[in-house]
Design an enzyme around this catalytic site. Structure first.
Site, PDB file in Angstrom:
ATOM      1  N   GLU A 107      42.638  80.603  36.741  1.00 34.75           N
ATOM      2  CA  GLU A 107      41.806  79.398  36.863  1.00 34.75           C
ATOM      3  C   GLU A 107      42.401  78.452  37.907  1.00 34.75           C
ATOM      4  O   GLU A 107      41.683  77.913  38.751  1.00 34.75           O
ATOM      5  CB  GLU A 107      41.710  78.680  35.505  1.00 34.75           C
ATOM      6  N   GLU A 133      46.065  73.863  25.593  1.00 31.86           N
ATOM      7  CA  GLU A 133      44.653  73.545  25.290  1.00 31.86           C
ATOM      8  C   GLU A 133      43.861  74.830  25.066  1.00 31.86           C
ATOM      9  O   GLU A 133      43.054  74.928  24.133  1.00 31.86           O
ATOM     10  CB  GLU A 133      44.055  72.721  26.434  1.00 31.86           C
ATOM     11  N   HIS A 134      44.087  75.830  25.909  1.00 26.53           N
ATOM     12  CA  HIS A 134      43.428  77.127  25.731  1.00 26.53           C
ATOM     13  C   HIS A 134      43.957  77.837  24.476  1.00 26.53           C
ATOM     14  O   HIS A 134      43.184  78.415  23.707  1.00 26.53           O
ATOM     15  CB  HIS A 134      43.724  78.035  26.924  1.00 26.53           C
ATOM     16  N   HIS A 178      47.711  72.383  29.703  1.00 27.77           N
ATOM     17  CA  HIS A 178      46.488  73.147  29.953  1.00 27.77           C
ATOM     18  C   HIS A 178      46.525  74.488  29.213  1.00 27.77           C
ATOM     19  O   HIS A 178      45.543  74.879  28.560  1.00 27.77           O
ATOM     20  CB  HIS A 178      46.358  73.362  31.464  1.00 27.77           C
ATOM     21  N   GLU A 215      46.482  83.569  27.720  1.00 28.80           N
ATOM     22  CA  GLU A 215      45.870  82.324  28.199  1.00 28.80           C
ATOM     23  C   GLU A 215      46.678  81.669  29.306  1.00 28.80           C
ATOM     24  O   GLU A 215      46.116  80.955  30.131  1.00 28.80           O
ATOM     25  CB  GLU A 215      45.677  81.350  27.028  1.00 28.80           C
TER      26      GLU A 215
END
Length: 973
Positions: free
Chosen positions: A165, A68-69, A65, A143
């Site tokens: 998040e 990905e950012h 994740h 990130e």
């Protein structure tokens, strides 16, 4: 193109006609790099590209994740800090994002402009293969996570976008449950850990692990490239080969996905989730039975279980849902079939239950399923469930997503697991096999094999614990304090220096020459004319009828718009309740189960919504409507009319037990949505402090309605007569011929069939004279702090700029783009660590800023308050302004399905928005200058000075800032 031949380094391996999608599937293999490529060739101009990698995580640190950012934060050819954001600002994309799944990471883009499409592909491929993560440790810090320490005396904290998040994601008990389901069924595989990252584990991630993961998996030999649409494939293959793939040699990459061995016995898990200090813990437990179901590459089972889950749990006539509700085990029941994994999983969930119901829950599920196997499933229910799924497959209308992207995701559900990518797209054969269930015991056999006789299962109990979040925060704080106390002078200075380096990078501006590397269309590539949505105004049977002619593949879409100004102000929430119960309660000629079956057998769905439409150019005027929205194969129009007529005229509101079930479910579903769309919950509620239409909407679907639904659920046994009488009263005031406008979308040749069928509804409606009412809402700045056990905030400020003396202009949409992707992105997301922040400027003058999964509160409000100053000092050259304008046009020109285009045309008519208005708005967008943006600074400042504020978030955080609010209370009881 010939199979076996090579084209620009790609060997053409295999092709397949996929009639269901009116497409040809073509598989290629890049010989030098080992990259796989699947092309879905058709005439869709909304082209889609995606590159995906198989990325099995080994722990819950969230590497896939965070990566990905991070890869979208600058690359070899495009070294700016945020190429992703620069593309959003200045591209005509119809989709631009990235996804982390439990076993893969996907980077999709879409556009209807071929030059733009190639630009998007270029930036994304450079990002995944040559990211700047190796150059700048600050990217992972920003990130993912980092220690934040400004000086030796300040408190040390964790910060990072993904960290916050996932704190937000782990705030919701539903999210916790579904994350634990895969962990319970596949504990020794990649599905037994959290690919998105567990906030308690994310701070264990090291930079070395992070870079090693990219180095291991982000190679063409581990990639899956997807192209879709009306594309010159030879030109695209040449681009991919020459620009990227020929730079790599094929290597062996071990990205195999581990498979869980079947359990000999069912596993049990008990997990606690936090609730706020004054929240009751009764009726707050989740119970879930879960089963590992075959393999994703079993295309028949994949489709059959999708139908079966719907049949058992998603309709008013679903037998398993009904049995659990009748047993009074909980107040809401739903299911899930998750097929985007090597070993799919099926779940039955009861919400708002209690721990002592665990054994009875399991007994009712198994006894009900055994009875269905022994006695057989109602064939009409089977037909209804197959038909509605078939309708959805054939319609291929995925609101908000290009259908080519949905097909690409579905292709990955087999391709990732070493099967051909089209096996789930080529569904006709499997559908025919499943239809044998209308004659034999097809579904009964599946239930028996995959549920009743399947020991690879789990029973999960997720229960509330008061004070749990405080314990976790205390534990995290102690850990951080101990960590800081153990640092020597050199280590302490290193963290302070790293914090400062990150902040310096975040505040620094990209070099002009680097920004100019991001490919950009010119304004000459933009159509100067607004989209025209054809609309023919007719009168049928004395009723105004709006006709949007469109090719709709044999489907007719019928919208009935009933004016609702005859409904008393105190009954407004009952219209929303009415929209919820219609089609789910019995009528004069149907019990609710048979009604549900017939809706699904003969139509593509009949839905009911109470909503409002603001009058173009007006601050306060709006048109409240009750919408009956339906779709049907044109051959079944008469049956649709019969069913709609039956529902709106003959519904029985005196089924007390059924009405209570619907109310309980409605409350449950609203609670589930609060964390997922908290940014819009607070934005819309803030608007309700000063805007009549927003106050009205709040009573229909916002916090006002949530309070209403909580109250009537609590009082139901005492006040049920009052509730049903009010429902009946509202229905009689709404369903009147004088209230009705009809909107229809179909082909020209089918209009007469529509006209012939619709008279049944028109002639049956009441023609009573109705009293029209003017609503007089009490509007005031309530400025509420809505406390939850969540770990993050959703922060909104709003007001109306027309009331402050300003006017609406299309240039405000360019301002919105700049606010979203410059000011708010940099201040709230990049530097503040929130997952997102958004602005809106509406035609009626309403304007808001709102944030999503935000670790901050007061800091975010200060950022909003300072926005005017940012715009006052705004500077941009011609290239930058063109970029913002193009990005704004992208939003205006988003492709619409036939039904969405028809609905947009009807709504523009109702709101008095003409083509001239749309053209004027477009010209204002295209003509926006830096001076226009600077001049909006006072508008933004004045709106913020009005100080309308609403925050949903962590109980402790809101209490710490209680002086900012007039009212502070717990959102949930």
């Amino acid at each position: 193109m010939e199979i076996g031949k090579s084209y620009s380094g790609f060997k053409f391996v295999e092709k397949k006609n996929i009639n269901e999608l009116n497409s040809i599937g073509m598989i290629f293999q890049h010989k030098k790099s080992g990259a796989r490529l699947f092309f879905l060739k058709n005439d869709d101009d909304n082209k889609v590209f995606a590159i995906s990698f198989r990325t099995p995580p080994e722990n819950s640190e969230g590497i896939p994740h965070i990566l990905e950012h991070s890869v979208l934060c600058g690359s070899r050819k495009f070294p700016v800090k945020e190429p992703f954001v620069e593309l959003i600002k200045g591209s005509l994309n119809t989709f631009l994002n990235a996804f982390t799944f439990p076993d893969k990471t996907m980077y999709p883009v879409a556009s209807m402009n071929d030059k733009d499409f190639t630009n998007l592909i270029d930036v994304y491929l450079d990002a995944v293969f040559y990211p700047n993560i190796y150059k700048y440790p600050e990217i992972m810090m920003q990130e993912g996570w980092h220690y934040e320490l400004d000086n030796k005396d300040s408190e040390i904290n964790y910060k990072g976008v993904v960290y916050n998040e996932m704190k937000g994601a782990f705030s919701s008990p539903e999210s916790i449950l579904f994350r634990k389901i895969s962990e319970s069924l596949y504990p020794s595989t990649q599905y037994g850990v959290e690919s998105g990252g567990d906030p308690e584990v994310i701070p264990e991630l090291t930079r070395k692990e992070f870079l090693d993961f990219h180095n291991r998996y982000y190679h063409p030999s581990n990639s899956y490239i997807y192209l879709y649409g009306n594309i010159d494939i030879e030109e695209k293959l040449k681009f991919l080969d020459e620009k990227y793939l020929n730079e790599f040699n094929k290597i062996n990459i071990d990205s195999r996905l581990r498979e869980e061995e079947p359990f000999k016995n069912q596993r049990e898990l008990k997990i606690n989730y936090p609730i706020s200090s004054s929240e009751k813990d009764e009726d707050k437990t989740f119970l879930s039975l879960n089963y590992a179901v075959g393999k994703a590459v079993d295309s028949e089972l994949y489709l059959a279980f999708d139908v079966l889950e719907y049949l058992l749990l998603e309709t008013p006539s679903s037998p398993l849902k009904k049995a659990l509700i009748d047993a009074n085990i909980g107040k809401d029941v739903f299911g899930s079939f998750e097929a985007s994994m090597l070993q799919p999983m099926f779940s039955v969930v009861v919400k708002n239950s209690n721990e002592n119901e665990k054994d009875r829950f399991k007994t009712v599920v198994l006894d009900t399923l055994k009875k269905l196997v022994d006695e057989g499933i109602d064939k009409k229910l089977i037909e209804a469930s197959i038909n509605i799924k078939e309708f959805q497959l054939r319609e291929a209308d995925y609101q908000g997503y290009p259908k080519g992207l949905i097909y690409g995701m579905r292709a990955m559900d087999s391709w990732l697991y070493d099967e051909r990518p089209w096996i789930h797209l080529n569904y006709e054969g499997n559908l025919n096999k499943i239809k044998t269930a209308l004659k034999d015991n097809y579904f009964e056999s599946i239930i028996s094999k995959y549920i009743l006789n399947n020991t690879h299962s789990s029973l999960i109990l997720v229960k509330p614990e008061r004070g749990l979040e405080e314990k976790r925060e205390k534990r995290a704080r102690e850990k951080l304090n101990n960590f800081k106390a153990g640092l020597n002078e050199e280590e302490l200075n290193k963290i302070i220096s790293d914090t400062q380096n990150l902040k310096n990078r975040q505040k620094s501006e990209d070099k002009k020459e680097d920004l100019e590397r991001i490919p950009l269309l010119s304004i000459s590539d933009i159509d100067k004319n607004a989209r025209k949505l054809e609309l023919v105004e007719n009168e049928e049977f004395g009723i105004k009828t709006l006709f949007h002619p469109a090719f709709a593949n044999g489907i007719t879409y019928v919208n009935l718009y009933f004016d609702t100004t005859s409904v008393e102000q105190e009954l407004i929430p009952y219209m929303s309740l009415l929209s919820t119960v219609l089609g789910k309660m019995s009528t004069k000629n149907y019990d609710y189960e048979d009604l549900s079956k017939d809706i699904n057998i003969y139509t593509g769905g009949i839905n009911f919504t109470a909503q409002s439409f603001s009058k173009n150019g007006s601050i306060d005027e709006f048109y409240p409507k009750f919408l009956v929205k339906s779709k049907v194969l044109t051959s079944n129009l008469e049956k649709l009319a019969e069913l709609v007529n039956e529902i709106i005229n003959e519904t029985r509101f005196d089924e007390y037990k059924r009405l209570k079930e619907i109310i309980q479910e409605t409350k449950s579903r609203m609670e589930m949505s609060m964390f997922d769309r908290g940014h819009m919950v607070v934005a819309n509620h803030t608007l309700s402090y000063f805007s009549p239409i927003s106050k009205y909407d709040d009573l229909l679907s916002g916090l006002g309605f949530y309070k209403f639904i909580c109250a009537i659920e609590k009082e139901f046994d005492v006040n049920n007569n009052k509730i049903l009488n009010n429902l009946a009263r509202v229905a009689s005031q709404v369903f009147n011929k004088d209230n009705l406008i009809i909107g229809v979308t179909c082909e020209n040749k089918d209009y007469d069939k529509f006209r012939n069928s619709i008279n049944e509804i028109c002639s049956s409606l009441s023609k009573d004279n109705l009293k029209r009412r003017a609503y007089d809402f009490k509007l005031e700045a309530e400025n509420e702090g809505l406390m939850t056990s969540g770990k993050v905030q959703y922060v909104a400020k709003a007001s109306n700029f027309i009331k402050l003396g300003y006017s609406y202009s299309g240039s405000l949409q360019v301002l919105k783009s700049i606010a979203n992707y410059d000011y708010l992105w940099n201040e709230v997301r990049v530097q503040g660590g929130a997952y997102g922040s958004f602005a809106a400027f509406l035609r009626n003058g309403n304007m808001f800023f709102t944030s999503y999964r935000d670790p901050n509160l007061k800091e975010t409000v200060n950022i909003y308050n300072n926005a005017g100053e940012f715009f006052k000092n705004f500077k941009a050259d011609d290239r930058q302004m063109n970029k913002y304008i193009i990005g704004t046009i992208s939003d205006l020109d988003y492709p619409l399905s036939p039904s969405a285009a028809g609905q947009r045309a009807f709504e523009n008519y109702i709101r008095n928005i003409t083509y001239r208005d749309l053209q004027k708005e477009r010209e204002q967008v295209l003509g926006t200058t830096v001076k226009d943006i600077e001049e909006f600074s006072n508008l933004v400042s004045d709106v913020m000075k009005e100080n309308y504020l609403c925050v949903l978030g962590n109980e402790q955080k809101i209490k710490e800032n209680k002086d900012m609010f007039k009212n502070v209370f717990n959102l949930f009881e």
